[in-house]
Design a protein around this motif. Structure first.
Motif, PDB file in Angstrom:
ATOM      1  N   TYR A   1       0.873  78.128 123.882  1.00  9.51           N
ATOM      2  CA  TYR A   1       0.721  77.077 123.328  1.00  9.51           C
ATOM      3  C   TYR A   1      -0.499  76.592 122.374  1.00  9.51           C
ATOM      4  N   ILE A   2      -0.636  76.052 121.590  1.00 10.06           N
ATOM      5  CA  ILE A   2      -1.130  75.145 121.162  1.00 10.06           C
ATOM      6  C   ILE A   2      -2.024  74.052 121.488  1.00 10.06           C
ATOM      7  N   SER A   3      -3.114  73.902 122.309  1.00 16.07           N
ATOM      8  CA  SER A   3      -3.991  73.129 122.351  1.00 16.07           C
ATOM      9  C   SER A   3      -3.082  71.526 121.928  1.00 16.07           C
ATOM     10  N   PRO A   4      -2.828  71.043 122.325  1.00 16.07           N
ATOM     11  CA  PRO A   4      -3.016  69.377 121.783  1.00 16.07           C
ATOM     12  C   PRO A   4      -3.925  68.419 121.161  1.00 16.07           C
ATOM     13  N   GLU A   5      -5.506  69.339 121.477  1.00 14.31           N
ATOM     14  CA  GLU A   5      -6.409  68.745 120.454  1.00 14.31           C
ATOM     15  C   GLU A   5      -6.701  69.462 119.412  1.00 14.31           C
ATOM     16  N   LEU A   6      -5.611  70.304 119.268  1.00 17.93           N
ATOM     17  CA  LEU A   6      -6.229  70.197 117.710  1.00 17.93           C
ATOM     18  C   LEU A   6      -5.401  69.539 116.895  1.00 17.93           C
ATOM     19  N   SER A   7      -5.825  70.003 115.996  1.00 16.64           N
ATOM     20  CA  SER A   7      -5.106  68.465 114.485  1.00 16.64           C
ATOM     21  C   SER A   7      -4.438  69.981 113.902  1.00 16.64           C
ATOM     22  N   GLU A   8      -3.038  69.016 112.753  1.00 17.85           N
ATOM     23  CA  GLU A   8      -2.344  69.740 112.075  1.00 17.85           C
ATOM     24  C   GLU A   8      -3.356  70.527 111.047  1.00 17.85           C
TER      25      GLU A   8
ATOM     26  N   LEU B   1       4.129  74.610 114.299  1.00 12.78           N
ATOM     27  CA  LEU B   1       3.312  73.774 113.981  1.00 12.78           C
ATOM     28  C   LEU B   1       4.081  72.661 114.795  1.00 12.78           C
ATOM     29  N   ASP B   2       4.633  72.642 114.659  1.00 14.91           N
ATOM     30  CA  ASP B   2       6.069  71.151 115.633  1.00 14.91           C
ATOM     31  C   ASP B   2       6.082  72.159 117.165  1.00 14.91           C
ATOM     32  N   SER B   3       6.291  72.576 116.975  1.00 15.41           N
ATOM     33  CA  SER B   3       6.514  73.801 118.595  1.00 15.41           C
ATOM     34  C   SER B   3       5.488  73.164 119.270  1.00 15.41           C
ATOM     35  N   GLY B   4       4.435  73.676 118.893  1.00 24.70           N
ATOM     36  CA  GLY B   4       2.878  73.484 119.104  1.00 24.70           C
ATOM     37  C   GLY B   4       3.106  75.175 119.582  1.00 24.70           C
ATOM     38  N   ARG B   5       3.893  76.431 118.838  1.00 23.08           N
ATOM     39  CA  ARG B   5       3.471  77.824 120.202  1.00 23.08           C
ATOM     40  C   ARG B   5       2.998  78.514 119.069  1.00 23.08           C
ATOM     41  N   PHE B   6       2.066  79.120 119.496  1.00 24.23           N
ATOM     42  CA  PHE B   6       1.530  81.060 118.813  1.00 24.23           C
ATOM     43  C   PHE B   6       1.246  81.969 119.341  1.00 24.23           C
ATOM     44  N   GLU B   7       1.272  82.764 118.607  1.00 30.63           N
ATOM     45  CA  GLU B   7       1.865  84.445 118.790  1.00 30.63           C
ATOM     46  C   GLU B   7       0.334  85.536 118.544  1.00 30.63           C
ATOM     47  N   ILE B   8      -0.133  86.374 119.592  1.00 29.39           N
ATOM     48  CA  ILE B   8      -1.241  86.920 119.062  1.00 29.39           C
ATOM     49  C   ILE B   8      -0.827  88.942 119.521  1.00 29.39           C
ATOM     50  N   THR B   9      -1.550  89.584 118.836  1.00 29.20           N
ATOM     51  CA  THR B   9      -1.824  90.873 119.871  1.00 29.20           C
ATOM     52  C   THR B   9      -3.068  91.380 119.911  1.00 29.20           C
ATOM     53  N   ASP B  10      -3.984  90.933 120.853  1.00 33.36           N
ATOM     54  CA  ASP B  10      -5.163  91.636 121.836  1.00 33.36           C
ATOM     55  C   ASP B  10      -5.036  93.098 120.371  1.00 33.36           C
ATOM     56  N   GLU B  11      -6.443  93.927 120.937  1.00 28.46           N
ATOM     57  CA  GLU B  11      -6.365  95.023 120.915  1.00 28.46           C
ATOM     58  C   GLU B  11      -5.795  96.598 120.787  1.00 28.46           C
ATOM     59  N   THR B  12      -5.256  96.080 121.524  1.00 32.78           N
ATOM     60  CA  THR B  12      -4.363  97.135 122.624  1.00 32.78           C
ATOM     61  C   THR B  12      -3.139  97.073 121.538  1.00 32.78           C
TER      62      THR B  12
ATOM     63  N   ALA C   1       5.880  75.157 110.738  1.00 32.25           N
ATOM     64  CA  ALA C   1       7.266  74.993 111.240  1.00 32.25           C
ATOM     65  C   ALA C   1       7.920  74.043 109.779  1.00 32.25           C
ATOM     66  N   LYS C   2       9.367  74.600 110.309  1.00 32.07           N
ATOM     67  CA  LYS C   2      10.427  73.884 109.174  1.00 32.07           C
ATOM     68  C   LYS C   2      10.138  72.077 109.960  1.00 32.07           C
ATOM     69  N   ARG C   3      10.792  71.648 108.347  1.00 34.76           N
ATOM     70  CA  ARG C   3      11.127  70.234 109.067  1.00 34.76           C
ATOM     71  C   ARG C   3      11.379  69.548 110.344  1.00 34.76           C
ATOM     72  N   SER C   4       9.985  68.714 110.910  1.00 37.31           N
ATOM     73  CA  SER C   4      10.115  68.351 112.923  1.00 37.31           C
ATOM     74  C   SER C   4      11.371  67.810 112.637  1.00 37.31           C
ATOM     75  N   VAL C   5      11.768  67.728 113.870  1.00 39.56           N
ATOM     76  CA  VAL C   5      13.506  66.611 114.513  1.00 39.56           C
ATOM     77  C   VAL C   5      12.726  65.315 114.846  1.00 39.56           C
ATOM     78  N   GLN C   6      13.441  64.548 114.422  1.00 38.82           N
ATOM     79  CA  GLN C   6      13.265  63.382 114.565  1.00 38.82           C
ATOM     80  C   GLN C   6      13.963  63.297 115.920  1.00 38.82           C
ATOM     81  N   SER C   7      13.349  62.839 117.115  1.00 34.71           N
ATOM     82  CA  SER C   7      13.634  63.323 117.959  1.00 34.71           C
ATOM     83  C   SER C   7      13.829  62.339 119.394  1.00 34.71           C
ATOM     84  N   GLU C   8      12.874  61.218 118.567  1.00 34.29           N
ATOM     85  CA  GLU C   8      12.900  59.032 118.929  1.00 34.29           C
ATOM     86  C   GLU C   8      14.285  58.760 119.475  1.00 34.29           C
ATOM     87  N   LEU C   9      13.647  58.142 120.514  1.00 33.86           N
ATOM     88  CA  LEU C   9      15.440  57.581 121.591  1.00 33.86           C
ATOM     89  C   LEU C   9      14.887  56.121 121.576  1.00 33.86           C
ATOM     90  N   PHE C  10      15.867  55.555 121.329  1.00 28.48           N
ATOM     91  CA  PHE C  10      16.332  54.041 121.762  1.00 28.48           C
ATOM     92  C   PHE C  10      16.361  53.520 122.583  1.00 28.48           C
TER      93      PHE C  10
END
Length: 303
Positions: free
Chosen positions: A254-261, A236-247, A106-115
């Protein structure tokens, strides 16, 4: 003063002026003055924008969590701040990178940290703000996400129908954070007031508890499956994926948080648009109304 507070302030003045005008309606001089004031207030209200977003959220509480306008339990602040921050972070990623048709990193990640920028009184609560942003779009995305999180909280407390409707595109991690937040507020017998830009939401003690019961009644069951298919893209930044099956059927999730970048990037380079075995976790969410939602989480990709 936020726009929502300014609107409330002017409306309160209009109500008070109308009451005074009723009391002195027959007075030849005072009635003219109050009519002019009422006209001026109505014009001020009409001139204000009807909608305004800002990268800031203010929450006020009552009940056992606070001591009048003197203070708020530090443990309560800690336990409610964390899920709110995580809800906004997750939603900000979805706002900026939610289109899973894009491929690769993904593009540069958005800085969403709040104070934590204030502990407002009236009731008592906290204010979270986006600070020191060098990118206007960061502020816009965070402001949009805050509005969506407010809508999620409001819908949770409002009705089963609204809750289920708004949860359709909400990742499971947000559901968990929503549950944590409502739990803390409900257990302290607190009302909840939320302000951000022109948005203002007030939930009674009863509505907060209804929301907690509603989100707590959600049950989830999961099972792991392996699909022979094709990887179509990851973000990466949104943690999303897309696939197609055999049909040829598309499956997104969503990508598992256990998977590293590094692992995700390696999958993208090795398997993008290629046949592979895709290990998924299928998460079925059931609401108390009996309706269900199915979501997919990417666990692993192999040859």
């Amino acid at each position: 003063m936020s726009l929502s507070r300014e609107i409330q302030h002017i409306k309160a003045q209009i109500i008070e002026t109308e009451k005074m005008l009723q009391l002195i309606a027959d007075h030849p001089i005072m009635s003219i003055a109050f009519k002019e004031k009422l006209e001026s207030l109505r014009k001020q209200l009409a001139d204000l924008p009807t909608e305004q977003q800002e990268p800031r959220i203010r929450m006020l509480f009552s009940g056992n969590a606070v001591k009048g306008s003197l203070g708020i339990k530090s443990t309560f602040v800690r336990k409610t701040l964390q899920p709110v921050q995580e809800l906004i972070k997750t939603q900000t990623s979805l706002v900026r990178f939610g289109n899973v048709s894009k491929r690769g990193k993904a593009k540069r990640s958005v800085q969403s940290e709040l104070f934590l920028t204030a502990l407002p009184t009236g009731s008592f609560g906290f204010e979270l703000s986006k600070l020191d942003s060098e990118d206007l779009f960061d502020e816009i995305d965070v402001a949009t996400s805050i509005g969506q999180v407010i809508s999620l909280i409001e819908a949770t407390a409002e009705s089963d129908v609204q809750f289920e409707r708004v949860l359709v595109n909400t990742p499971n991690r947000s559901l968990n954070n929503l549950k944590k937040f409502f739990k803390e507020v409900a257990e302290e017998d607190s009302i909840l007031k939320i302000e951000s830009g022109s948005r203002y939401v007030q939930l009674s003690v009863e509505k907060v508890k209804e929301g907690y019961n509603r989100v707590s009644s959600v049950t989830t069951n999961s099972v792991e499956i392996v699909i022979d298919g094709t990887l179509r893209g990851v973000l990466l930044d949104s943690g999303r994926f897309e696939i197609t099956d055999e049909t040829g059927m598309k499956i997104a999730g969503y990508i598992s948080p256990e998977l590293s970048e590094e692992e995700i990037i390696a999958y993208d380079k090795q398997f993008l648009n290629k046949n592979c075995k895709i290990h998924l976790q299928v998460i079925k969410t059931k609401f108390k109304t009996g309706s269900e939602r199915t979501m997919f989480e990417l666990l692993q990709i192999t040859t």
